[in-house]
Design a protein around this motif. Sequence first.
Motif, PDB file in Angstrom:
ATOM      1  N   ASP A 238       0.849  -1.180   0.000  1.00  0.00           N
ATOM      2  CA  ASP A 238       0.000   0.000   0.000  1.00  0.00           C
ATOM      3  C   ASP A 238       0.889   1.236   0.000  1.00  0.00           C
ATOM      4  O   ASP A 238       2.004   1.224   0.531  1.00  0.00           O
ATOM      5  N   SER A 239       0.354   2.298  -0.559  1.00  0.00           N
ATOM      6  CA  SER A 239       1.121   3.528  -0.699  1.00  0.00           C
ATOM      7  C   SER A 239       1.664   3.980   0.649  1.00  0.00           C
ATOM      8  O   SER A 239       0.918   4.090   1.626  1.00  0.00           O
ATOM      9  N   GLY A 240       2.958   4.223   0.724  1.00  0.00           N
ATOM     10  CA  GLY A 240       3.577   4.734   1.943  1.00  0.00           C
ATOM     11  C   GLY A 240       3.794   3.699   3.023  1.00  0.00           C
ATOM     12  O   GLY A 240       4.180   4.042   4.140  1.00  0.00           O
ATOM     13  N   LYS A 241       3.549   2.438   2.697  1.00  0.00           N
ATOM     14  CA  LYS A 241       3.725   1.387   3.704  1.00  0.00           C
ATOM     15  C   LYS A 241       4.693   0.331   3.189  1.00  0.00           C
ATOM     16  O   LYS A 241       4.943   0.205   2.001  1.00  0.00           O
ATOM     17  N   GLY A 242       5.202  -0.441   4.136  1.00  0.00           N
ATOM     18  CA  GLY A 242       6.082  -1.545   3.767  1.00  0.00           C
ATOM     19  C   GLY A 242       5.301  -2.691   3.164  1.00  0.00           C
ATOM     20  O   GLY A 242       4.071  -2.715   3.177  1.00  0.00           O
ATOM     21  N   LEU A 243       6.030  -3.667   2.655  1.00  0.00           N
ATOM     22  CA  LEU A 243       5.402  -4.850   2.083  1.00  0.00           C
ATOM     23  C   LEU A 243       4.865  -5.734   3.202  1.00  0.00           C
ATOM     24  O   LEU A 243       5.548  -5.957   4.212  1.00  0.00           O
ATOM     25  N   ARG A 244       3.674  -6.266   3.010  1.00  0.00           N
ATOM     26  CA  ARG A 244       3.087  -7.160   4.003  1.00  0.00           C
ATOM     27  C   ARG A 244       2.807  -8.511   3.355  1.00  0.00           C
ATOM     28  O   ARG A 244       2.224  -8.579   2.284  1.00  0.00           O
ATOM     29  N   LEU A 245       3.212  -9.560   4.055  1.00  0.00           N
ATOM     30  CA  LEU A 245       3.127 -10.905   3.506  1.00  0.00           C
ATOM     31  C   LEU A 245       1.705 -11.441   3.598  1.00  0.00           C
ATOM     32  O   LEU A 245       1.088 -11.444   4.665  1.00  0.00           O
ATOM     33  N   ILE A 246       1.205 -11.938   2.458  1.00  0.00           N
ATOM     34  CA  ILE A 246      -0.158 -12.486   2.412  1.00  0.00           C
ATOM     35  C   ILE A 246      -0.103 -14.010   2.535  1.00  0.00           C
ATOM     36  O   ILE A 246      -0.719 -14.600   3.416  1.00  0.00           O
ATOM     37  N   TYR A 247       0.622 -14.635   1.628  1.00  0.00           N
ATOM     38  CA  TYR A 247       0.804 -16.081   1.620  1.00  0.00           C
ATOM     39  C   TYR A 247       2.213 -16.390   1.149  1.00  0.00           C
ATOM     40  O   TYR A 247       2.818 -15.613   0.416  1.00  0.00           O
ATOM     41  N   TYR A 248       2.710 -17.566   1.549  1.00  0.00           N
ATOM     42  CA  TYR A 248       3.914 -18.073   0.948  1.00  0.00           C
ATOM     43  C   TYR A 248       3.800 -19.585   0.808  1.00  0.00           C
ATOM     44  O   TYR A 248       2.905 -20.221   1.380  1.00  0.00           O
ATOM     45  N   SER A 249       4.724 -20.139   0.014  1.00  0.00           N
ATOM     46  CA  SER A 249       4.687 -21.568  -0.277  1.00  0.00           C
ATOM     47  C   SER A 249       6.125 -22.065  -0.386  1.00  0.00           C
ATOM     48  O   SER A 249       6.932 -21.482  -1.101  1.00  0.00           O
ATOM     49  N   ILE A 250       6.457 -23.127   0.323  1.00  0.00           N
ATOM     50  CA  ILE A 250       7.836 -23.615   0.307  1.00  0.00           C
ATOM     51  C   ILE A 250       8.066 -24.726  -0.708  1.00  0.00           C
ATOM     52  O   ILE A 250       9.206 -25.129  -0.940  1.00  0.00           O
ATOM     53  N   THR A 251       6.992 -25.199  -1.279  1.00  0.00           N
ATOM     54  CA  THR A 251       7.123 -26.210  -2.328  1.00  0.00           C
ATOM     55  C   THR A 251       5.775 -26.374  -3.017  1.00  0.00           C
ATOM     56  O   THR A 251       4.762 -25.851  -2.538  1.00  0.00           O
ATOM     57  N   GLU A 252       5.785 -27.098  -4.112  1.00  0.00           N
ATOM     58  CA  GLU A 252       4.547 -27.348  -4.840  1.00  0.00           C
ATOM     59  C   GLU A 252       3.463 -27.893  -3.891  1.00  0.00           C
ATOM     60  O   GLU A 252       3.744 -28.740  -3.038  1.00  0.00           O
ATOM     61  N   ASN A 253       2.271 -27.346  -4.014  1.00  0.00           N
ATOM     62  CA  ASN A 253       1.092 -27.747  -3.228  1.00  0.00           C
ATOM     63  C   ASN A 253       1.165 -27.377  -1.750  1.00  0.00           C
ATOM     64  O   ASN A 253       0.275 -27.735  -0.978  1.00  0.00           O
ATOM     65  N   ASP A 254       2.196 -26.654  -1.351  1.00  0.00           N
ATOM     66  CA  ASP A 254       2.269 -26.161   0.030  1.00  0.00           C
ATOM     67  C   ASP A 254       1.739 -24.731   0.096  1.00  0.00           C
ATOM     68  O   ASP A 254       1.985 -23.935  -0.809  1.00  0.00           O
ATOM     69  N   LEU A 255       1.017 -24.397   1.167  1.00  0.00           N
ATOM     70  CA  LEU A 255       0.537 -23.032   1.381  1.00  0.00           C
ATOM     71  C   LEU A 255       0.702 -22.674   2.847  1.00  0.00           C
ATOM     72  O   LEU A 255       0.344 -23.478   3.722  1.00  0.00           O
ATOM     73  N   GLN A 256       1.220 -21.484   3.105  1.00  0.00           N
ATOM     74  CA  GLN A 256       1.381 -21.001   4.470  1.00  0.00           C
ATOM     75  C   GLN A 256       0.822 -19.587   4.538  1.00  0.00           C
ATOM     76  O   GLN A 256       1.097 -18.764   3.657  1.00  0.00           O
ATOM     77  N   LYS A 257       0.070 -19.288   5.588  1.00  0.00           N
ATOM     78  CA  LYS A 257      -0.514 -17.956   5.718  1.00  0.00           C
ATOM     79  C   LYS A 257       0.501 -16.962   6.269  1.00  0.00           C
ATOM     80  O   LYS A 257       1.266 -17.278   7.182  1.00  0.00           O
ATOM     81  N   GLY A 258       0.454 -15.769   5.708  1.00  0.00           N
ATOM     82  CA  GLY A 258       1.212 -14.666   6.253  1.00  0.00           C
ATOM     83  C   GLY A 258       0.333 -13.838   7.177  1.00  0.00           C
ATOM     84  O   GLY A 258      -0.785 -14.232   7.521  1.00  0.00           O
ATOM     85  N   ASP A 259       0.819 -12.653   7.524  1.00  0.00           N
ATOM     86  CA  ASP A 259       0.079 -11.809   8.464  1.00  0.00           C
ATOM     87  C   ASP A 259      -1.215 -11.251   7.885  1.00  0.00           C
ATOM     88  O   ASP A 259      -2.107 -10.853   8.626  1.00  0.00           O
ATOM     89  N   LEU A 260      -1.324 -11.230   6.545  1.00  0.00           N
ATOM     90  CA  LEU A 260      -2.443 -10.532   5.906  1.00  0.00           C
ATOM     91  C   LEU A 260      -3.320 -11.477   5.086  1.00  0.00           C
ATOM     92  O   LEU A 260      -3.918 -11.073   4.115  1.00  0.00           O
ATOM     93  N   SER A 261      -3.423 -12.737   5.495  1.00  0.00           N
ATOM     94  CA  SER A 261      -4.077 -13.730   4.640  1.00  0.00           C
ATOM     95  C   SER A 261      -5.602 -13.618   4.584  1.00  0.00           C
ATOM     96  O   SER A 261      -6.225 -14.129   3.644  1.00  0.00           O
ATOM     97  N   GLU A 262      -6.200 -12.971   5.559  1.00  0.00           N
ATOM     98  CA  GLU A 262      -7.672 -12.907   5.568  1.00  0.00           C
ATOM     99  C   GLU A 262      -8.186 -12.161   4.342  1.00  0.00           C
ATOM    100  O   GLU A 262      -7.739 -11.052   4.041  1.00  0.00           O
ATOM    101  N   GLY A 263      -9.111 -12.774   3.639  1.00  0.00           N
ATOM    102  CA  GLY A 263      -9.670 -12.169   2.431  1.00  0.00           C
ATOM    103  C   GLY A 263      -8.979 -12.643   1.165  1.00  0.00           C
ATOM    104  O   GLY A 263      -9.325 -12.187   0.068  1.00  0.00           O
ATOM    105  N   TYR A 264      -8.016 -13.562   1.320  1.00  0.00           N
ATOM    106  CA  TYR A 264      -7.265 -14.061   0.173  1.00  0.00           C
ATOM    107  C   TYR A 264      -7.179 -15.587   0.214  1.00  0.00           C
ATOM    108  O   TYR A 264      -7.188 -16.199   1.276  1.00  0.00           O
TER     109      TYR A 264
END
Lengths: 112, 113
Positions: free
Chosen positions: B38-64
């Motif tokens: 967002d404008s004027g803000k740092g990057l915020r992590l939504i999701y990440y994945s360490i391998t195929e078919n893996d999903l991990q939630k970040g701090d901003l995962s709600e709504g995604y």
Amino acid sequence: SQLAEENLWALSVHEGESVTVNCSYKTSITALQWYRQKSGEGPAQLILIRSNEREKRNGRLRATLDTSSQSSSLSITATRCEDTAVYFCATVPSSGSWQLIFGSGTQLTVMP
Amino acid sequence: GGIITQTPKFLIGQEGQKLTLKCQQNFNHDTMYWYRQDSGKGLRLIYYSITENDLQKGDLSEGYDASREKKSSFSLTVTSAQKNEMAVFLCASSIDRGRAEQFFGPGTRLTVL
């Protein structure tokens, strides 16, 4: 409050001058990365400095790290117009989550 | 070297709409990330994945939601776009998580009318 933040929103200098961007953080870290983001592009890493290092250089760039004051600086010498960008620090916490914590960035403008 | 491509570059949606953003990397990296900027803000992590078919939630995962069906691709879905929302969504990849350098794509700029 931000866990990592650059100290100024914006800086401007003239081409050829030197400039320093500062960053402070609030957690114990294993490393700190400096990124640059030009308009319309994604961030690109400039320097990674580990917690046991005090200084790191990359061409015209010099990063310092002071873990006692939890601060870092990025200095650019002989600035060029193409150095115009937003500069971010990103910390790697030493405990708990491994996630990079990005500051909100400092907009650097280098004028001709 | 490698490259990260994000599609689309610009995305305009309507309130309540489900929107999908796509990301491809040819670094052969294991870990991929989605950040919101967002404008004027740092990057915020939504999701990440360490391998195929893996999903991990970040701090901003709600709504995604996210999907990593192949090692080279990682998609993000905005489940219900919020009116007047404007942000840039950045995809990144790295060899592994943690201290490793993250390589970013150019971003998808979202505007919700």
